[in-house]
Write a protein that holds these residues in place. Structure first.
Motif, PDB file in Angstrom:
ATOM      1  N   ALA A  28      12.502   7.277 -20.758  1.00 17.49           N
ATOM      2  CA  ALA A  28      12.315   5.843 -20.560  1.00 17.49           C
ATOM      3  C   ALA A  28      12.796   5.493 -19.157  1.00 17.49           C
ATOM      4  O   ALA A  28      13.775   6.052 -18.670  1.00 17.49           O
ATOM      5  CB  ALA A  28      13.099   5.068 -21.610  1.00 17.49           C
ATOM      6  N   LEU A  29      12.082   4.573 -18.513  1.00 19.74           N
ATOM      7  CA  LEU A  29      12.478   4.192 -17.164  1.00 19.74           C
ATOM      8  C   LEU A  29      11.790   2.923 -16.726  1.00 19.74           C
ATOM      9  O   LEU A  29      10.855   2.441 -17.357  1.00 19.74           O
ATOM     10  CB  LEU A  29      12.161   5.296 -16.164  1.00 19.74           C
ATOM     11  N   CYS A  30      12.289   2.411 -15.614  1.00 22.45           N
ATOM     12  CA  CYS A  30      11.648   1.323 -14.895  1.00 22.45           C
ATOM     13  C   CYS A  30      11.463   1.808 -13.467  1.00 22.45           C
ATOM     14  O   CYS A  30      12.400   2.310 -12.857  1.00 22.45           O
ATOM     15  CB  CYS A  30      12.526   0.081 -14.896  1.00 22.45           C
ATOM     16  N   ALA A  31      10.266   1.704 -12.960  1.00 32.28           N
ATOM     17  CA  ALA A  31       9.992   2.045 -11.567  1.00 32.28           C
ATOM     18  C   ALA A  31       9.394   0.811 -10.905  1.00 32.28           C
ATOM     19  O   ALA A  31       8.507   0.176 -11.464  1.00 32.28           O
ATOM     20  CB  ALA A  31       9.023   3.215 -11.476  1.00 32.28           C
ATOM     21  N   GLN A  32       9.909   0.488  -9.734  1.00 28.97           N
ATOM     22  CA  GLN A  32       9.374  -0.646  -8.996  1.00 28.97           C
ATOM     23  C   GLN A  32       8.816  -0.152  -7.670  1.00 28.97           C
ATOM     24  O   GLN A  32       9.456   0.629  -6.967  1.00 28.97           O
ATOM     25  CB  GLN A  32      10.451  -1.698  -8.779  1.00 28.97           C
ATOM     26  N   TYR A  33       7.613  -0.600  -7.373  1.00 27.09           N
ATOM     27  CA  TYR A  33       6.906  -0.194  -6.160  1.00 27.09           C
ATOM     28  C   TYR A  33       6.655  -1.410  -5.287  1.00 27.09           C
ATOM     29  O   TYR A  33       6.465  -2.519  -5.781  1.00 27.09           O
ATOM     30  CB  TYR A  33       5.547   0.423  -6.519  1.00 27.09           C
ATOM     31  N   GLN A  34       6.609  -1.174  -3.991  1.00 27.52           N
ATOM     32  CA  GLN A  34       6.137  -2.168  -3.050  1.00 27.52           C
ATOM     33  C   GLN A  34       4.714  -1.763  -2.681  1.00 27.52           C
ATOM     34  O   GLN A  34       4.471  -0.601  -2.354  1.00 27.52           O
ATOM     35  CB  GLN A  34       7.005  -2.221  -1.791  1.00 27.52           C
ATOM     36  N   ILE A  35       3.812  -2.707  -2.741  1.00 31.78           N
ATOM     37  CA  ILE A  35       2.409  -2.443  -2.430  1.00 31.78           C
ATOM     38  C   ILE A  35       2.078  -3.134  -1.121  1.00 31.78           C
ATOM     39  O   ILE A  35       2.353  -4.319  -0.952  1.00 31.78           O
ATOM     40  CB  ILE A  35       1.484  -2.987  -3.532  1.00 31.78           C
ATOM     41  N   SER A  36       1.484  -2.385  -0.240  1.00 24.20           N
ATOM     42  CA  SER A  36       0.976  -2.997   0.992  1.00 24.20           C
ATOM     43  C   SER A  36      -0.490  -2.618   1.104  1.00 24.20           C
ATOM     44  O   SER A  36      -0.864  -1.479   0.895  1.00 24.20           O
ATOM     45  CB  SER A  36       1.767  -2.525   2.212  1.00 24.20           C
ATOM     46  N   ALA A  37      -1.301  -3.609   1.398  1.00 21.87           N
ATOM     47  CA  ALA A  37      -2.751  -3.386   1.463  1.00 21.87           C
ATOM     48  C   ALA A  37      -3.380  -4.419   2.364  1.00 21.87           C
ATOM     49  O   ALA A  37      -3.840  -5.451   1.899  1.00 21.87           O
ATOM     50  CB  ALA A  37      -3.360  -3.474   0.070  1.00 21.87           C
ATOM     51  N   GLY A  38      -3.386  -4.165   3.633  1.00 22.86           N
ATOM     52  CA  GLY A  38      -4.021  -5.088   4.551  1.00 22.86           C
ATOM     53  C   GLY A  38      -3.396  -6.462   4.526  1.00 22.86           C
ATOM     54  O   GLY A  38      -4.042  -7.450   4.846  1.00 22.86           O
ATOM     55  N   LEU A  39      -2.141  -6.554   4.104  1.00 26.28           N
ATOM     56  CA  LEU A  39      -1.450  -7.834   4.071  1.00 26.28           C
ATOM     57  C   LEU A  39      -0.834  -8.098   5.443  1.00 26.28           C
ATOM     58  O   LEU A  39      -0.714  -7.190   6.263  1.00 26.28           O
ATOM     59  CB  LEU A  39      -0.356  -7.800   2.999  1.00 26.28           C
ATOM     60  N   ALA A  41       1.769  -8.479   8.360  1.00 21.67           N
ATOM     61  CA  ALA A  41       2.915  -7.613   8.670  1.00 21.67           C
ATOM     62  C   ALA A  41       4.159  -8.110   7.951  1.00 21.67           C
ATOM     63  O   ALA A  41       4.446  -9.303   7.936  1.00 21.67           O
ATOM     64  CB  ALA A  41       3.142  -7.574  10.173  1.00 21.67           C
ATOM     65  N   GLY A  42       4.874  -7.187   7.341  1.00 22.66           N
ATOM     66  CA  GLY A  42       6.091  -7.524   6.625  1.00 22.66           C
ATOM     67  C   GLY A  42       5.866  -8.108   5.248  1.00 22.66           C
ATOM     68  O   GLY A  42       6.809  -8.479   4.565  1.00 22.66           O
ATOM     69  N   THR A  43       4.615  -8.214   4.815  1.00 19.28           N
ATOM     70  CA  THR A  43       4.290  -8.769   3.513  1.00 19.28           C
ATOM     71  C   THR A  43       3.965  -7.643   2.547  1.00 19.28           C
ATOM     72  O   THR A  43       3.261  -6.703   2.893  1.00 19.28           O
ATOM     73  CB  THR A  43       3.065  -9.710   3.608  1.00 19.28           C
ATOM     74  N   SER A  44       4.493  -7.737   1.334  1.00 25.48           N
ATOM     75  CA  SER A  44       4.165  -6.755   0.314  1.00 25.48           C
ATOM     76  C   SER A  44       4.205  -7.425  -1.052  1.00 25.48           C
ATOM     77  O   SER A  44       4.664  -8.552  -1.196  1.00 25.48           O
ATOM     78  CB  SER A  44       5.134  -5.564   0.362  1.00 25.48           C
ATOM     79  N   ILE A  45       3.736  -6.707  -2.032  1.00 27.82           N
ATOM     80  CA  ILE A  45       3.698  -7.168  -3.414  1.00 27.82           C
ATOM     81  C   ILE A  45       4.542  -6.196  -4.226  1.00 27.82           C
ATOM     82  O   ILE A  45       4.458  -4.984  -4.032  1.00 27.82           O
ATOM     83  CB  ILE A  45       2.245  -7.176  -3.938  1.00 27.82           C
TER      84      ILE A  45
END
Length: 185
Positions: A28-39, A41-45
């Motif tokens: 069991a786990l929680c993984a958190q990712y930052q997504i960058s896609a043509g956003l 600069a300095g912006t991520s989801i």
């Protein structure tokens, strides 16, 4: 770009729950990712992935998918639209009929980085945190208790409903009701 991001948000959980069946439960786990896609600069989801013995939950951009495995091995899916306070429910039979029934899998390791591209666009998922499942910002059953629930099988009778129209339009952009059509090979 929106279509690529939509596909990427769908593809990550499917890739993390589809593969060969297993004989024991993954950790069991929680993984958190930052997504960058043509956003800009300095912006991520932030995209969160929570896995427990019988449940996989993903969360990003006010949208969650909750895959649940019952004791008999059947799977169900809840697509949660937080802004609308609505849940679209898929039974094991409905997923099977739509040929969108993933196999529950043993994925012991999670990727630290995933990059995908289509045409001139690139999207990158980068792991930023791993912890226990309760550390994930994913919806609990208590948070969802007041949400309206719609069985996907009822969509045909609800084509005039604005929410159903919105989901169907979104799904059309992704080619199917749950995402890109998946085949076992």
């Amino acid at each position: 770009m929106k279509l690529l991001l939509t596909f990427a948000l769908w593809a990550m959980p499917v890739a993390m729950v589809t593969a060969a069946p297993f004989d024991h439960d993954p950790p069991a786990l929680c993984a958190q990712y930052q997504i960058s896609a043509g956003l800009a600069a300095g912006t991520s989801i932030t995209w969160s992935f929570q896995r427990t013995k019988d449940r996989v939950v993903t969360e990003a951009l006010g949208y969650s998918e909750i895959w649940t495995r019952a004791d008999n091995g059947s799977l169900s899916l809840q697509r949660v639209f937080h802004a609308d306070k609505k849940i679209v429910e898929y039974s094991n039979a409905e997923l099977d009929t739509r040929r969108q029934l993933p196999k529950w899998t043993e994925v012991l390791d999670i990727p630290a980085r995933i990059q995908r591209g289509h045409g001139g666009s690139r999207i990158k998922f980068e792991l930023v945190a791993v912890g226990p499942p309760e550390s994930c910002p994913t919806p609990s059953e208590i948070q969802l208790i007041d949400y309206g629930r719609i069985d996907i099988a009822d969509f045909g009778d609800m084509e005039d409903d604005p929410f159903v129209r919105k989901v169907m339009a979104s799904d059309g952009a992704r080619h199917t009701a749950v995402g890109v059509h998946v085949h076992d090979h």
